[in-house]
Every structure is written in structure tokens, then in C-alpha cells.
Design an enzyme around this catalytic site. Structure first.
Site, PDB file in Angstrom:
ATOM      1  CG  HIS A  86       3.177   1.322  -0.380  1.00 52.90           C
ATOM      2  ND1 HIS A  86       3.662   1.320   0.565  1.00 52.90           N
ATOM      3  CD2 HIS A  86       1.566   1.402  -0.525  1.00 52.90           C
ATOM      4  CE1 HIS A  86       3.130   0.275   0.663  1.00 52.90           C
ATOM      5  NE2 HIS A  86       1.789   0.220   0.330  1.00 52.90           N
ATOM      6  CG  ASP A 222       6.302   3.025   1.268  1.00 56.71           C
ATOM      7  OD1 ASP A 222       6.060   4.190   1.193  1.00 56.71           O
ATOM      8  OD2 ASP A 222       6.134   1.787   0.609  1.00 56.71           O
ATOM      9  CB  SER A 650       0.694  -1.039   2.953  1.00 58.67           C
ATOM     10  OG  SER A 650      -0.015  -1.650   2.622  1.00 58.67           O
TER      11      SER A 650
END
Length: 715
Positions: A86, A222, A650
Site C-alpha cells: 500500500h 502487504d 507502514s
């Protein structure tokens, strides 16, 4: 004169060692003094110098900020950088077409010549930091207004930046901490030639979609992979075929040993923003006014986008990144509302502030701190309705490409119209590129629906004082904005590439000023930023009082928080692999990891969120996991730690006690969604991709063994 700043080190001396535990986002330069012994007791085997060193290579040299909003890590001597799927989403979407849809189908460069360069992507290396608190506070005084204080701080900041930028070699950032009670500067080096090496299919990288976002158990791969390039001397350089892979000062070795309950885990990264010091009434304002408006405004934009994305693959690709970003915060903010309400966080803060207020009104403290809490509470009472209004308007501006047109393309064209002939000739190529880029990202039928829907929602729900032009339109069109938007799109030059290019040939300032979409945008943005004299004064008083509140809480030792809020500067957090209570939805033996078996069980053929490809299912059925299988024979997908992270982390590396890469942080659990405001030791978890699953996908699923061969693997 009473000392204004209480030394962080002196404060810690009064705090029991157990305060650290897994809570806190810590400066690397303070690790030796504040955290190292605690970390060693939990399982760290590195010295503080091996984590942060100015003169020698250390862990910090392998950690980069990825494109200004995420974290990533160097994992090979040839510049490979690993981050979340992402986090790379924008770049992957940009490089994709309907014919070569890398976002949907994945991509793996078979050699370095095949790696793909997005238009704009950079990584930022952290070089060093230092404390400049005394210097910065020496240029301000209590008699200054907040505007005067800011001007003095900015002037001193410019000096520090010039002193440390190495003649333009480095980027220098001076940042306030503890609400302006301390200041540190950070030196960075940016590399702008960053190319896509590989990404899994969206069915892996985004498995579970919005449904599983912020949820556990999770089964999402991810991750995505890029390579950093430099000139032949290893210096940053603009894209060139002559550039070579960067040889970083340090890259992370990768452990295949896996993790178990209570294993040490630390994360280095760039957490974006926390509000652990936020006053009680600020929390209340968010829960009751700001966040509900954010949620509703986000949902409106998402729903309007989705209608058109579902009809056309090209439109879906065009809006994929924007939709994902809006959806992420839509669910986050609703989770924040639920969690902060459930745990009565504002009430807990009020109780602590009442204790502070009693301390503040003791004779020795009253002159300085006596009015701090009342002033803060007065400000929030004054701005509650405005907070709701502003969030409805901000979501309109965030989801509509034309909402901010006056501050982007409109402002550039206005400058072009005012320029002389020679200056226009210089500006024209850049503007043509800007125009082309704008139309690559907008689909006019979708934009019409988004703008009309958001205007109607804003007019109906925002309250307070809405933007004058919106109020006029509502009255003239009986609260239906469809006709206005259709007419505005027809008349505006901003909806036509041909009209804009014609404007470049015959520019007119009046055309910009009178353009209906430019006028609307300018009116809304002006309205959002306009402040009455009363509100300006209230904000001035609030800013000063909030700074004094934080100072006073530290001085009185009434705050349980012993670290500064996150603000996109490099931090370290440490904790352990830690399970949540048993959950029947998870097939794992211990609820601190998930498996490929659980992922396959979630598979729904044709479902956009839970569809898996047959090759992955075949690998599962054959149990063909290679060297990446766990000792129990299963393939682990995600695992849990109790590290303290937030947005911006992230893509951060999860490291074991030896500094070896064991996973990638990518999410938190919804039960602890209040984590940006208050840390919940019992429930707060970080959800990580197991590095063995990452390597399994690269080698076994994608067949990119040449990438595996680049890595330093520890078995």
C-alpha cells in the site's frame, strides 16, 4: 527565574523502569541513556552504537522514509528496498495501464534493465540529529504573540538549516517536540532515482481489502520492492540510464527462523502523528464533531468514485490510489470514534487535568499555570461546531479533484497570465506537463458526481457558517447542486485540455478569475482558512496554554507519558511477539500468527477482496513452501507484536534481537484504534507480514529467484 524546560533525562530518573514496557516511540540518540538496558532485558543483543551511530554504519542507515509518507528498509548491497504494497500503491498504479495492469496482475523485473521508473518517487536517508532546544528557546519570550514566536523560530530555523545542509547536499528539518518545549534538528539525504522491482498481485498485496483492513486475524501479503539508484560515486542523482544501484552503508540481513510468543521485536520507522498529549476536550471534539464529519464525508466521496470504478477498468485504475487512501482513513476514524468512546478516554484525561489544575493553582504555580486548563477548554467550546464544518469541507476538498483547483493549476495559470512574454516562454512547458498530468488522473463524469454529492452533503450537514458561494448556490437551486455542477463543468476551462492549451496561447487573467470552478474552489479554500479576530486571539491563547500544559505536566510529574508525540521523525519502538486472546476465526495454534491455510479458507472465487489465484492455491495444496515453512510445517503469513506504532510506520522493518529482518509492519488492530491518543497495553498490537511469506511469494509464486539470490539470508 524558574527553569522552563525540565531535562528529559532528569525526568526519566524519577520514573520506574517498568514505564517503558512496549509503549513509546523513542529517539535513536537517546537509546543509550534511556532504553538500552530495558531493551537488553527483553532480548536485544546489539549495542546502542550498532543501532545509531554518526561515524559508523548502523541500523539507522538501512531505514528510509519512503516517498514522504511511509517507511522502507534496505535489504541488499545493491540498493533493494522493501516496503508495503500500500506504500508503493501510487507508483504501481501510475506505471500500470489497462493492457499491463501491474496493480492487478503483479510485476517482477527479470533484470535491472526491466525495472520501471515512476515519475516521482524518492527515499530519504537519516544522517544525524541533535538537540537545539536552548538555542531555539533563547530567541523567544513570554511576551510574544504566537505569530511573533513563530517568526522568531522560523528565522532561527533557517540559520540552523543553512549551517547543516552541507552546501545543499542535505535536507535539514528543525522540529518542535513536547508542544514547542523542545527542539531538535534532523539531517537527511534524498535519493530520487527509485525504480519498481516487484509487486505481488493485488489479490495478495491487498488481500481482504476494506473488509479486513484494521482487523485480526489477517492474511495480507502487504509488500512491494524497489531499487535505489545513484550516480557512479554513490551520490543522489536525477534519473539516468548511467546511474548504478546504490550501495547503502548498511542493509538488513533476513532471518528465516520465524517467531514465537514473547520473542523480542523492535521496529524503526517514521511514525506520522500521534496525539498522546491532546487535552480532554480536544478528544471530545474529535469524537463528537470532527471525526463523524470526516467519516461521512469520506464515505460520500468513496461511494461516488466506486460507481464509476465498477463500470470501467481504466477508471478503476485511475482512482485506485485515491480510493484506497480515503477508505483507509474512513475506517480508521470510525474505529477511533468507537474506541475512544468505549474506553471513555476523554473522561480519563479530564481526571488527570483536574489534578494538574489543582497543582497549577497552588500559590507557587498559579501565575504561570493557573489559567491553562480553563483557556484550553474555552477554545474547544468555541470551535466544536467549526471542527465539524471544517471536516465536511476538508473531505470535499480531499475527494474532489476540482475542490482545490484554484491553489494548484489555477494559481499557476494566474501567474502565467500576469507574466511577461519572456517569462511565459519559460513557464509554458512545465504548465503543459502539469495539464497533461491533471487529466491523466480525472474522469469528468466521476468528478461531477463527487463534487455535486459533496456540495449537497456539506450544505446539509456542516452547520456553522458555510462558504458564501455554496450557500448562494443552494438557495438558487433548491439544495440540488447537480444542475450547477453540470453547467460549471460545461463553462469551465479546467474541464478541457483543449481549452487550457488554448489559454496558454492567449492568456487572460479575467478568464481565470471568472472561471466558475476556479471561483468555487477559491471561495471554499478562503472560507476554510479565514479566522475572525476573536478566533485568532483564542487560537493564540490556546497554543500558549497547550505548550504550558505539556510543560507543567512534565514538571509536576502528573503525566504518564515520557516521550514526545510522533511527527514523521525516525523513532524506535520495542516490544515482543504477543498473541491476542484465542479467536475461532484463526486456524493457528496460537493467536499471534496466521497461515496460508487460513488465507485459502477465506478465498472466494471472483470476489474483489478475497479472490486468490489458482497458482497460489496449487502451491498450498502441494505444501510447496520450500525453506520458508515454519517448524510446524505451515506457511505463516502475518504475525502480531505489541510494538507502539502509527501511520507512517507502514513498511517499517520488524527486527529480532540481532537486528535481523523478521517482518514488515503494515497495520494495527481495530480494538486498539484509540492508540494515537492513548496506548492500551492489553489490546494494542502491530500486524506484520512474516518475511518468510514475502520471500515465498517472490521465489515460489513469482519465480523471481534472482532477487532471493541478492539477499543476505540467515537460516
Amino acid at each position: 527565574m524558574k527553569k522552563i524546560i525540565l531535562s528529559f533525562v532528569a525526568l526519566i530518573a524519577f520514573v520506574p523502569a517498568t514505564v517503558f514496557a512496549n509503549e513509546g516511540m523513542w529517539f535513536l540518540m537517546h537509546i543509550q541513556r534511556l532504553n538500552h538496558r530495558d531493551m537488553q532485558k527483553m532480548g536485544l543483543q546489539l549495542t546502542a552504537e550498532e543501532i545509531y551511530s554518526i561515524n559508523n554504519s548502523s541500523l539507522k542507515d538501512a531505514i528510509v522514509q519512503f516517498n514522504g509518507g511511509c517507511t522502507a528498509e534496505m535489504i541488499s548491497k545493491d540498493g533493494l528496498v522493501l516496503t508495503n504494497h500500500h506504500c508503493g500503491y501510487d507508483a504501481i498504479a501510475e506505471l500500470s495501464t489497462t493492457e499491463s495492469n501491474y496493480l492487478r496482475d503483479g510485476f517482477w523485473a527479470q533484470n535491472r534493465k526491466a525495472e520501471l521508473k515512476p515519475k516521482s518517487l524518492y527515499v530519504r536517508f537519516f544522517v544525524r540529529m541533535d538537540d537545539v532546544t536552548k538555542r531555539m528557546l533563547a530567541v523567544v519570550n513570554d511576551k510574544m504573540t504566537e505569530a511573533e514566536r513563530e517568526a522568531a523560530i522560523n528565522q532561527e530555523t533557517a540559520k540552523i538549516q543553512k549551517e547543516n545542509d552541507g552546501g545543499g547536499k542535505y535536507t535539514v528539518s528543525v522540529r518542535p517536540f513536547y508542544q514547542g518545549n523542545e527542539y531538535y534538528y534532523f539531517v537527511y539525504q534524498d535519493y530520487k532515482d527509485v525504480r519498481l522491482v516487484g509487486t505481488p498481485t493485488e489479490s495478495i498485496g491487498k488481500f481482504g481489502g476494506d473488509t479486513d483492513n484494521w482487523e485480526w486475524p489477517r492474511h495480507t501479503g502487504d509488500f512491494s520492492m524497489f531499487r535505489v539508484y545513484a550516480d557512479t560515486n554513490g551520490n543522489p542523482a536525477e534519473y539516468s540510464e548511467n546511474n548504478v544501484p546504490l550501495n547503502p552503508k548498511h542493509h538488513l540481513p533476513i532471518s528465516l527462523k520465524g517467531v514465537k510468543e514473547n520473542d523480542y521485536a523492535m521496529i524503526l520507522g517514521y511514525p506520522g502523528r500521534t496525539n498522546r498529549w491532546m487535552p480532554a476536550e480536544g478528544i471530545e471534539q474529535n469524537v463528537k464533531y470532527a471525526y463523524p464529519a470526516w467519516v461521512e464525508g469520506s464515505k460520500m466521496g468513496m461511494d461516488k468514485m466506486k460507481v464509476h470504478m465498477d463500470k470501467d477498468a481504466a477508471v478503476r485504475l485511475m482512482y485506485a490510489s485515491k480510493y484506497a487512501g480515503v477508505a483507509n482513513y474512513w475506517k480508521n476514524r470510525q474505529g477511533m470514534i468507537d474506541a475512544l468512546s468505549k474506553f471513555k478516554t476523554a473522561d480519563a484525561k479530564r481526571k488527570n487535568e483536574a489534578k494538574f489544575n489543582a497543582w497549577a493553582n497552588k500559590p507557587a504555580n498559579k501565575a504561570k499555570y493557573g489559567e491553562v486548563v480553563p483557556t484550553i477548554n474555552k477554545y474547544y467550546a468555541m470551535t466544536n461546531e467549526k471542527a465539524r464544518h471544517d471536516n465536511y469541507l476538508q473531505q470535499l476538498l480531499r475527494t474532489s479533484a476540482f475542490g482545490t483547483i484554484s491553489r494548484g493549476l489555477g494559481k499557476q495559470l494566474e501567474g502565467y497570465a500576469k507574466a511577461d512574454v519572456a517569462k511565459r516562454a519559460q513557464l509554458k512547458p512545465g504548465l503543459q506537463e502539469m495539464i497533461n498530468g491533471f487529466f491523466e488522473e480525472v474522469y469528468l463524469p466521476a468528478e461531477k458526481d463527487i463534487l455535486a454529492g459533496q456540495l449537497a452533503l456539506y450544505n446539509a450537514k456542516a452547520g456553522y457558517k458555510i462558504a458564501p458561494s455554496v450557500e448562494e448556490m443552494a438557495k438558487a437551486n433548491n439544495n440540488d447542486f447537480t444542475a450547477f455542477v453540470n453547467a460549471a463543468f460545461e463553462l469551465s476551462m479546467f474541464t478541457s485540455k483543449e481549452k487550457l492549451n488554448a489559454f496558454l496561447e492567449i492568456p487572460s487573467e479575467a478568464m481565470i478569475t471568472n472561471d466558475p470552478l476556479n471561483k468555487l474552489s477559491n471561495d471554499m479554500l478562503t472560507h476554510l482558512t479565514t479566522r475572525s479576530d476573536e478566533l485568532t486571539q483564542a487560537q493564540n491563547d490556546y497554543s500558549k496554554s497547550f505548550r504550558l500544559l505539556v510543560e507543567g505536566l512534565r514538571e509536576s510529574k502528573l503525566s504518564p507519558i515520557q516521550y514526545p508525540d510522533a511527527n514523521s521523525t525516525l523513532r524506535l519502538t520495542y516490544g515482543k511477539v504477543r498473541a491476542l486472546p484465542a479467536d475461532k476465526r484463526n486456524d493457528a495454534k496460537i493467536n499471534n500468527y496466521t497461515t496460508l491455510e487460513g488465507m485459502v479458507k477465506k478465498h472466494k472465487a471472483g470476489d474483489e477482496e478475497f479472490n486468490l489465484s489458482q497458482p497460489l492455491i496449487d502451491l498450498y495444496n502441494k505444501k510447496d513452501f520450500g525453506q520458508y515453512a515454519d517448524k510446524d510445517g505451515s506457511l505463516h503469513v502475518n504475525f502480531l507484536t505489541d510494538n507502539d506504532i502509527t501511520g507512517g510506520n507502514s513498511g517499517s522493518p520488524v527486527l529480532n534481537g540481532k537486528g535481523e529482518l523478521i517482518g514488515l509492519a503494515f497495520d494495527g488492530n481495530i480494538e486498539a484504534m484509540a492508540g494515537d491518543v492513548i496506548f492500551d497495553d492489553k489490546l494494542q498490537r502491530t500486524i506484520n507480514v512474516d518475511i518468510r511469506f514475502v520471500l515465498f511469494i517472490i521465489e515460489k509464486y513469482a519465480g523471481a529467484k534472482h532477487i532471493i539470490d541478492e539477499l543476505t539470508i540467515v537460516k
